[in-house]
Design a protein around this motif. Sequence first.
Motif, PDB file in Angstrom:
ATOM      1  N   ALA A 168     103.644 -37.195 -63.998  1.00 49.99           N
ATOM      2  CA  ALA A 168     102.990 -38.211 -64.831  1.00 49.99           C
ATOM      3  C   ALA A 168     101.477 -38.269 -64.661  1.00 49.99           C
ATOM      4  O   ALA A 168     100.740 -38.421 -65.655  1.00 49.99           O
ATOM      5  CB  ALA A 168     103.608 -39.577 -64.566  1.00 49.99           C
ATOM      6  N   PRO A 169     100.929 -38.125 -63.444  1.00 49.15           N
ATOM      7  CA  PRO A 169      99.471 -38.197 -63.329  1.00 49.15           C
ATOM      8  C   PRO A 169      98.729 -37.091 -64.061  1.00 49.15           C
ATOM      9  O   PRO A 169      97.526 -37.216 -64.316  1.00 49.15           O
ATOM     10  CB  PRO A 169      99.242 -38.074 -61.810  1.00 49.15           C
ATOM     11  CG  PRO A 169     100.515 -38.505 -61.180  1.00 49.15           C
ATOM     12  CD  PRO A 169     101.579 -38.043 -62.118  1.00 49.15           C
ATOM     13  N   GLU A 219      98.740 -25.239 -59.280  1.00 47.16           N
ATOM     14  CA  GLU A 219      97.389 -25.305 -59.831  1.00 47.16           C
ATOM     15  C   GLU A 219      96.922 -26.763 -59.917  1.00 47.16           C
ATOM     16  O   GLU A 219      95.772 -27.080 -59.583  1.00 47.16           O
ATOM     17  CB  GLU A 219      97.351 -24.641 -61.204  1.00 47.16           C
ATOM     18  CG  GLU A 219      96.029 -24.749 -61.947  1.00 47.16           C
ATOM     19  CD  GLU A 219      94.892 -23.967 -61.293  1.00 47.16           C
ATOM     20  OE1 GLU A 219      93.718 -24.317 -61.532  1.00 47.16           O
ATOM     21  OE2 GLU A 219      95.165 -23.005 -60.529  1.00 47.16           O
ATOM     22  N   LEU A 220      97.804 -27.648 -60.364  1.00 49.24           N
ATOM     23  CA  LEU A 220      97.442 -29.059 -60.461  1.00 49.24           C
ATOM     24  C   LEU A 220      97.151 -29.653 -59.088  1.00 49.24           C
ATOM     25  O   LEU A 220      96.216 -30.441 -58.919  1.00 49.24           O
ATOM     26  CB  LEU A 220      98.578 -29.836 -61.144  1.00 49.24           C
ATOM     27  CG  LEU A 220      98.704 -29.621 -62.646  1.00 49.24           C
ATOM     28  CD1 LEU A 220     100.047 -30.131 -63.156  1.00 49.24           C
ATOM     29  CD2 LEU A 220      97.564 -30.321 -63.386  1.00 49.24           C
ATOM     30  N   SER A 221      97.939 -29.262 -58.100  1.00 46.37           N
ATOM     31  CA  SER A 221      97.715 -29.765 -56.748  1.00 46.37           C
ATOM     32  C   SER A 221      96.397 -29.247 -56.182  1.00 46.37           C
ATOM     33  O   SER A 221      95.642 -29.999 -55.541  1.00 46.37           O
ATOM     34  CB  SER A 221      98.884 -29.360 -55.849  1.00 46.37           C
ATOM     35  OG  SER A 221      98.730 -29.869 -54.544  1.00 46.37           O
ATOM     36  N   ALA A 222      96.096 -27.975 -56.448  1.00 44.00           N
ATOM     37  CA  ALA A 222      94.841 -27.398 -55.960  1.00 44.00           C
ATOM     38  C   ALA A 222      93.638 -28.098 -56.581  1.00 44.00           C
ATOM     39  O   ALA A 222      92.582 -28.217 -55.935  1.00 44.00           O
ATOM     40  CB  ALA A 222      94.804 -25.904 -56.278  1.00 44.00           C
ATOM     41  N   ARG A 223      93.768 -28.591 -57.798  1.00 47.37           N
ATOM     42  CA  ARG A 223      92.669 -29.301 -58.467  1.00 47.37           C
ATOM     43  C   ARG A 223      92.533 -30.744 -58.003  1.00 47.37           C
ATOM     44  O   ARG A 223      91.555 -31.420 -58.337  1.00 47.37           O
ATOM     45  CB  ARG A 223      92.896 -29.312 -59.978  1.00 47.37           C
ATOM     46  CG  ARG A 223      92.868 -27.964 -60.651  1.00 47.37           C
ATOM     47  CD  ARG A 223      93.103 -28.137 -62.146  1.00 47.37           C
ATOM     48  NE  ARG A 223      93.175 -26.862 -62.836  1.00 47.37           N
ATOM     49  CZ  ARG A 223      93.245 -26.735 -64.160  1.00 47.37           C
ATOM     50  NH1 ARG A 223      93.242 -27.809 -64.926  1.00 47.37           N
ATOM     51  NH2 ARG A 223      93.321 -25.538 -64.706  1.00 47.37           N
ATOM     52  N   GLY A 224      93.562 -31.250 -57.337  1.00 50.92           N
ATOM     53  CA  GLY A 224      93.570 -32.652 -56.971  1.00 50.92           C
ATOM     54  C   GLY A 224      94.163 -33.549 -58.033  1.00 50.92           C
ATOM     55  O   GLY A 224      94.138 -34.775 -57.905  1.00 50.92           O
ATOM     56  N   ALA A 225      94.716 -32.954 -59.105  1.00 51.54           N
ATOM     57  CA  ALA A 225      95.340 -33.752 -60.158  1.00 51.54           C
ATOM     58  C   ALA A 225      96.704 -34.277 -59.722  1.00 51.54           C
ATOM     59  O   ALA A 225      97.194 -35.277 -60.258  1.00 51.54           O
ATOM     60  CB  ALA A 225      95.487 -32.912 -61.432  1.00 51.54           C
ATOM     61  N   PRO A 260     103.815 -29.741 -54.745  1.00 50.86           N
ATOM     62  CA  PRO A 260     104.552 -28.472 -54.827  1.00 50.86           C
ATOM     63  C   PRO A 260     105.852 -28.493 -54.019  1.00 50.86           C
ATOM     64  O   PRO A 260     106.892 -28.012 -54.484  1.00 50.86           O
ATOM     65  CB  PRO A 260     103.556 -27.450 -54.279  1.00 50.86           C
ATOM     66  CG  PRO A 260     102.213 -28.037 -54.577  1.00 50.86           C
ATOM     67  CD  PRO A 260     102.402 -29.503 -54.357  1.00 50.86           C
ATOM     68  N   GLU A 261     105.811 -29.050 -52.803  1.00 49.36           N
ATOM     69  CA  GLU A 261     107.040 -29.085 -52.007  1.00 49.36           C
ATOM     70  C   GLU A 261     108.047 -30.063 -52.591  1.00 49.36           C
ATOM     71  O   GLU A 261     109.259 -29.836 -52.547  1.00 49.36           O
ATOM     72  CB  GLU A 261     106.724 -29.453 -50.561  1.00 49.36           C
ATOM     73  CG  GLU A 261     107.925 -29.293 -49.635  1.00 49.36           C
ATOM     74  CD  GLU A 261     108.604 -27.936 -49.761  1.00 49.36           C
ATOM     75  OE1 GLU A 261     109.861 -27.899 -49.819  1.00 49.36           O
ATOM     76  OE2 GLU A 261     107.902 -26.900 -49.808  1.00 49.36           O
ATOM     77  N   GLN A 275      97.676 -29.678 -70.215  1.00 47.13           N
ATOM     78  CA  GLN A 275      98.416 -28.476 -70.605  1.00 47.13           C
ATOM     79  C   GLN A 275      99.290 -27.976 -69.468  1.00 47.13           C
ATOM     80  O   GLN A 275     100.435 -27.565 -69.681  1.00 47.13           O
ATOM     81  CB  GLN A 275      97.440 -27.384 -71.047  1.00 47.13           C
ATOM     82  CG  GLN A 275      96.836 -27.604 -72.420  1.00 47.13           C
ATOM     83  CD  GLN A 275      95.851 -26.508 -72.785  1.00 47.13           C
ATOM     84  OE1 GLN A 275      94.977 -26.160 -71.992  1.00 47.13           O
ATOM     85  NE2 GLN A 275      95.990 -25.956 -73.975  1.00 47.13           N
ATOM     86  N   LEU A 276      98.764 -27.998 -68.244  1.00 49.57           N
ATOM     87  CA  LEU A 276      99.555 -27.568 -67.095  1.00 49.57           C
ATOM     88  C   LEU A 276     100.771 -28.466 -66.900  1.00 49.57           C
ATOM     89  O   LEU A 276     101.889 -27.980 -66.674  1.00 49.57           O
ATOM     90  CB  LEU A 276      98.696 -27.584 -65.833  1.00 49.57           C
ATOM     91  CG  LEU A 276      97.643 -26.485 -65.707  1.00 49.57           C
ATOM     92  CD1 LEU A 276      96.662 -26.824 -64.594  1.00 49.57           C
ATOM     93  CD2 LEU A 276      98.294 -25.131 -65.440  1.00 49.57           C
ATOM     94  N   GLY A 277     100.574 -29.768 -66.982  1.00 47.98           N
ATOM     95  CA  GLY A 277     101.685 -30.692 -66.792  1.00 47.98           C
ATOM     96  C   GLY A 277     102.740 -30.546 -67.869  1.00 47.98           C
ATOM     97  O   GLY A 277     103.947 -30.545 -67.584  1.00 47.98           O
ATOM     98  N   ARG A 278     102.305 -30.385 -69.114  1.00 49.74           N
ATOM     99  CA  ARG A 278     103.267 -30.269 -70.209  1.00 49.74           C
ATOM    100  C   ARG A 278     104.003 -28.931 -70.170  1.00 49.74           C
ATOM    101  O   ARG A 278     105.205 -28.866 -70.466  1.00 49.74           O
ATOM    102  CB  ARG A 278     102.555 -30.489 -71.537  1.00 49.74           C
ATOM    103  CG  ARG A 278     102.082 -31.942 -71.718  1.00 49.74           C
ATOM    104  CD  ARG A 278     101.533 -32.193 -73.103  1.00 49.74           C
ATOM    105  NE  ARG A 278     100.257 -31.531 -73.323  1.00 49.74           N
ATOM    106  CZ  ARG A 278      99.069 -32.054 -73.060  1.00 49.74           C
ATOM    107  NH1 ARG A 278      98.988 -33.259 -72.502  1.00 49.74           N
ATOM    108  NH2 ARG A 278      97.955 -31.395 -73.318  1.00 49.74           N
TER     109      ARG A 278
END
Length: 312
Positions: free
Chosen positions: A31-32, A287-293, A299-300, A263-266
């Motif tokens: 969701a974030p 990728e989202l985690s690496a960005r801080g999103a 990931p885990e 786009q990554l989340g969807r």
Amino acid sequence: MAQANGWHPGGYCHPVTNPAAHATTLLELLAPATDGAPGRPPVEVVDIGANPIDGDPPYRPLLDAGGCRVTGFEPQPPALADLIRRAGPHERYLPYAVGDGRAHSLQLCATSGFASLLEPDERQLELLIDFPELARVTGREPVQTSRLDDIAEIEAIDFLKIDIQGGELAVFQAGRRSLARAVAIQTEVGFHRLYRDQPTFADVDLELRAQGFVPHRFVSTRTWPLAPVVWADPLEQDARHLVEADLLYVRDPVTLDRFTDGQLGRLALIADICYRSAGLALRCVLELSARGALDPAAPERYRALARTRLAG
């Protein structure tokens, strides 16, 4: 008028223990990052040829979980009326025939799934048992098509599903602007020309690659016995010819660093919930985690969620 969405049953299906609960949990996890409009599901789905003669569409689990809004197109009045009657709060269906924006003649066939804006090719049909009769033209009706880029009701497309008997390439070519932010396309592709001047897989692949998409997986393949072998013939299984397939294209994963967070989340939602593609979804989550999103534990948490589904 029928805008057929395939002539052979057999959709893509994985048995999943409590898929609704899985989808709800993943929607909460992502969701974030999905940046949907307030009060609206995060994924915008467009379904061209929405009459579900092949069973439930691949986005059904996402729709049931409240994760997408569907805009479907079905110009056949009885099928459209049925879709509207059964539509839920996040579904809307419109009567347009989507294509190149020009007037055409719709070829109505003995089997409705063969109806097409293209003329059946008798010589090619004769190679396949029963096809000359199944695709026999029984009538023709004029139809005005609408370009995807010109349809005002479409605000955005994240995921396009399309199956219109050889008309897919024209839709892609007339929808480049609308597809510029899309992350996934499920399309029927032809390997055997059933219609005159029908674009085949090679034509569709070149166009979608030019728009930034790559093939991710076959959703289904359809083969048919070569004449004169019939269904009861002992040679039937060894006489099959590749006719067409449903193929999932995704925006090139090599370029994930250029995707927006949304786009990554969807894409992660579509890949996991609609196609059970955990590897692609995981790359998006990483990728989202690496960005801080998403938080570093995302990931885990996703891996654990995917493993729970496998265990079920």
